[in-house]
Scaffold this active site. Structure first.
Site: not given
Ligand SMILES: [Zn+2]
Length: 479
Positions: A98, A135, A258
């Protein structure tokens, strides 16, 4: 390691230097003091020209030899798909890391990713996510071959415009999940699929019942090592019971991206850890004698870009032109999605917002542009669903939208921006019998991956937004 010799690029520059320097020297020699005797001069000229010809010819031959030998090491050996040695039928492991922004592989030593690249096929400038570069929409596009407007997961969170029901990332009700994901396509055709986590995998659809032992319920706390072991265990089953399609998901390095932005050492460490998980997978497959038989497809869902508190746009600053109540805003940043009450003119909202944004009086206003969704650039494919709110704002990379000026200070990373932005790109690497070794292909959108997998598995694809001919441009023809 034997058959894994990477194709080396042709060392052309050395050849050119070697052939040009003596030539230059001979020419300067000829024009100098040795010119008093004409016959002497002629013989020197003759020798010089012969020498130049010889050197030029040998350089040309050497260059041609290197060119053809390099070409044969990538194409000659791999002109057709390699035969399976142990497995009875093709198997695909689809892996997602991810938030693995394209280029992260250069941050640190990634010997296992490098090995897959050197002996596999890579999108040389990365994989293009779908819009919005989030996502859930992207993971589900990868496994359905559909743009979000068609597979229904148009955001990580959204409201049903008719019922008002909320979709959240924990929702497994099949009413939200349209299209036919790969695990369903595979089981529809009598083959086995296994999911060690993937967006949508726990949703029961058609012949896919999310069976125990094959469909693992998402649990963030399962260590990455354990996830790799769960995949490896399938290869200990009797040959005919090995699932032909498996998914493996890692939350990193999105998580770190993030928190601290893409250029922090924490991201570098997370990338190294993902690489070591791939190393664990590779050595587990090697131990079972199936590494060269398995098709590994390594992708990410999107990239990451740094955000910081100075790059903010406040919706309250638009008050002199139009007041946007909180209740209209279904998603704020980086995808600003507004659903006003039905009696309010959409084009009026868009034109008033844009007027304010372009006035020069709203801080960073020129970094946000509003659209009625049907007028968004068509390359975004983001209008053909009632679930998509009717007014959409496109924010430039790294900028964020907030309703009010909170003076909150934060720097980190985000994604969700226009998918044409380079920082949103992720990786694509294919390794296995149907992928040429050391091959580079141009970037493509992730909706192509569905057809790629069905083509490798030789099963019939469901209708999708990918191109039917795409697999031929990536895979080796069958022998
Ligand atoms: Zn994320």
């Amino acid at each position: 390691m034997g058959p894994d010799s990477p194709a080396k690029p042709t060392p052309a520059p050395d050849q050119e230097e070697n052939s040009s320097s003596p030539t230059t020297a001979l020419l300067s020699f000829d024009t100098d003091a040795y010119s008093s005797n004409p016959s002497h001069k002629t013989s020197i000229l003759f020798i010089s020209l012969t020498l130049i010809t010889c050197i030029a010819l040998s350089a040309a031959f050497a260059f041609a030899f290197l060119f053809f030998s390099a070409a044969s090491s990538s194409a000659g050996v791999d002109s057709t798909a390699r035969a399976l040695t142990k497995l009875k039928r093709p198997v695909v492991i689809l892996i997602s890391s991810d938030g693995f922004r394209f280029g992260y592989q250069f941050k640190t030593s990634t010997p296992n990713i490098d090995r897959l690249i050197a002996n596999g096929t890579e999108a040389e400038r990365g994989l293009i996510p779908v819009f919005p570069t989030l996502t859930f929409p992207n993971h589900y596009s990868i496994v359905t071959g559909l743009y979000p407007a068609h597979h229904g997961i148009i955001n990580n969170y959204f409201l049903d415009p008719v019922t008002g029901d909320a979709f959240t990332m924990a929702n497994h009700d099949s009413k939200w999940w349209l299209g036919e994901p790969l695990w369903e396509t595979v089981t529809n055709q009598g083959l086995g699929a296994a999911t060690v986590f993937w967006v949508g995998a726990e949703v029961k659809k058609g012949s896919w019942s999310c069976p125990v032992n094959l469909c693992h319920h998402y649990n963030q706390s399962v260590p990455f090592e354990e996830r790799v072991d769960m995949i490896l265990q399938y290869f200990d089953l009797p040959s005919e019971e090995i699932p032909v399609f498996m998914t493996l998901y890692f939350e990193d390095p999105d998580h770190q991206g993030h928190k601290v932005g893409p250029d922090d050492p924490q991201v570098t460490e997370a990338v190294a850890r993902i690489d070591s998980m791939l190393g664990k997978l590779i050595s587990g497959l090697e131990k079972r004698g199936v590494f060269e038989d398995v098709n590994i497809i390594l992708v990410g869902d999107h990239g990451m870009v740094g955000t910081c508190d100075k790059k903010l746009i406040f919706i309250e600053d638009l008050a002199p032109w139009i007041v946007i109540p909180d209740s209209w805003v279904q998603s704020r940043t980086p995808l600003l999605a507004i659903r006003p009450p039905p009696d309010i003119s959409l084009s009026e909202i868009v034109s008033k917002m844009n007027e304010g944004l372009q006035s020069g009086k709203v801080k960073n206003g020129n970094r946000l542009k509003m659209y009625v969704k049907e007028e968004l650039p068509s390359r975004l494919h983001y209008s053909a669903s009632d679930r998509i709110p009717p007014v959409i704002g496109l924010v430039e990379e790294g900028f964020k939208v907030e309703m009010k000026n909170s003076k909150r200070q934060e720097c980190g990373g985000a994604h969700g921006y226009d998918n044409s932005v380079f920082s949103m790109r992720t990786i694509f690497i294919g390794h296995g019998p149907q992928f040429a070794r050391g091959r580079k292909v141009p970037s493509f959108e992730n909706v192509q991956i569905y057809n790629l997998v069905t083509s490798i598995l030789n099963i019939k694809p469901a209708p999708n937004n990918g191109s039917a001919s795409f697999p031929q441009s990536i895979l080796l023809p069958s022998s």
